[in-house]
Design an enzyme around this catalytic site. Structure first.
Site, short mmCIF file in Angstrom:
data_model
loop_
_atom_site.label_atom_id
_atom_site.label_comp_id
_atom_site.label_asym_id
_atom_site.label_seq_id
_atom_site.Cartn_x
_atom_site.Cartn_y
_atom_site.Cartn_z
N CYS B 86 1.55 1.18 -7.69
CA CYS B 86 1.07 2.45 -8.23
C CYS B 86 1.43 2.56 -9.71
O CYS B 86 0.91 1.80 -10.52
CB CYS B 86 1.63 3.60 -7.39
SG CYS B 86 0.68 5.11 -7.55
N HIS B 195 0.64 1.83 -1.44
CA HIS B 195 2.10 1.81 -1.32
C HIS B 195 2.58 1.09 -0.06
O HIS B 195 2.75 1.73 0.98
CB HIS B 195 2.62 3.25 -1.25
CG HIS B 195 2.51 4.00 -2.54
ND1 HIS B 195 3.50 3.99 -3.49
CD2 HIS B 195 1.51 4.76 -3.04
CE1 HIS B 195 3.13 4.72 -4.53
NE2 HIS B 195 1.92 5.21 -4.28
N GLU B 197 5.50 0.13 0.57
CA GLU B 197 6.84 0.62 0.91
C GLU B 197 6.79 1.91 1.72
O GLU B 197 7.75 2.28 2.37
CB GLU B 197 7.69 0.80 -0.37
CG GLU B 197 7.42 2.07 -1.17
CD GLU B 197 6.15 2.02 -2.02
OE1 GLU B 197 5.41 1.02 -1.92
OE2 GLU B 197 5.90 2.98 -2.75
#
Lengths: 83, 230
Positions: B86, B195, B197
């Protein structure tokens, strides 16, 4: 001292969704004669006098102020008049 | 594997990244403040999402000149894995570690949703544990993820198989060629808007992102082992 006025604009080949939204709004206001809107940035720098101000400003624009992948820049250097 | 998660003022996915590595992978991880100047001793570098320096000027433009960045560029040159997610992707673009630039999303909306991604290249150290062309579910959350590059750059990316992830089904932000993630020429720097994560635990709705981190770890183990036995 020099006042440097930097104008940053999106390249012609790059779409400007923000400009398009503003144009749509102008059309809603019945300014249908507005055929394009492009939004850019205006930055003022106050720089101490030196021989290579223009050269420095070029580097500053290339490295930080503009992203030359998507943006063009131009600038004007003026004498700063103290009031 | 010892990983550095770089923290800028305005980073806000640093903790997610930290826990994906610490709990998801069970590996050693540290936060490294942007004003530090060394990444010695780290095997991998993660640049998390967020709004570094308030996105002033352009996303990632100010972070690109932070004190830690020469060390990040050095790590990339040494062939260490560098992942930018990002805002991290935006910083890698501004730093010139990856080609292209980000524009505002086509419809100007900040988009926060889970999307389908297609793994376009599973032959990288970040994607080995995915199947080629596999569809995975990963969240996105950005206002400027509309990837732009000129025709010559796009052709280079396509010809060298450097487009790693694309949006599948619908393109949420108008990015060129549906690009969601690209890798550098040497295959050790990956930038992606989605994302992984935030999808590192089934409790979060998807653990499709965890395999990205596991792939990095496996690659590191293999190359560390190769170095040890050679």
């Amino acid at each position: 001292m020099k006042k440097v006025k930097v104008f940053i604009t999106l390249k012609e080949s790059v779409l400007d969704p923000q400009g398009q939204a503003v144009m749509q709004s102008l059309h809603n206001m019945e300014y249908t004669n507005v055929k394009d809107v492009r939004i850019g940035k205006y930055i003022e720098l106050l720089v101490e006098d030196s021989a290579d101000v223009a050269e420095q400003v070029d580097t500053i624009c290339d490295k930080l102020l503009a992203n030359t992948v998507i943006e063009n820049y131009r600038y004007e250097i003026e004498e700063e008049v103290h009031s | 594997m010892k990983t550095a998660v770089i923290v800028f003022p305005g980073s806000n996915c640093d903790q997610d990244m930290y826990y994906a590595i610490k709990d998801g992978l069970g590996e050693e991880v540290d936060y490294v403040w942007h004003a530090e100047t060394s990444l010695d001793g780290y095997d991998a570098v993660m640049i998390p999402g967020g709004f570094s320096y308030g996105d002033y000027l352009r996303s990632g433009a100010i972070a690109r000149f932070a004190g830690i960045m020469p060390a990040v560029i050095q790590a990339a040159k040494e062939g260490k894995p560098v992942l930018g997610v990002c805002n991290g992707f935006q910083i890698l673009l501004e730093a010139g570690l990856l080609p292209g630039a980000m524009l505002k999303n086509k419809h100007l909306k900040f988009i926060c949703e889970t999307v389908d991604l297609q793994v376009k290249n599973n032959d990288t150290q970040f994607t080995k544990l995915y199947d080629q062309d596999e569809i995975i579910r990963i969240p996105i959350a950005h206002g400027e993820g509309n990837y732009f590059c000129d025709d010559a750059t796009l052709k280079k990316l396509q010809d060298n198989n450097r487009i790693v992830f694309t949006y599948s089904g619908k393109n949420p932000n108008g990015s060129r060629a549906d690009i969601a993630g690209i890798i550098n020429e040497t295959g050790n720097v990956l930038g992606m808007m989605p994302h992984p994560e935030r999808a590192a635990d089934a409790l979060l709705g998807s653990d499709d992102g965890l395999r990205l981190f596991q792939s990095i770890l496996n690659h590191w183990r293999e190359s560390a082992h190769a170095a040890y036995t050679s």
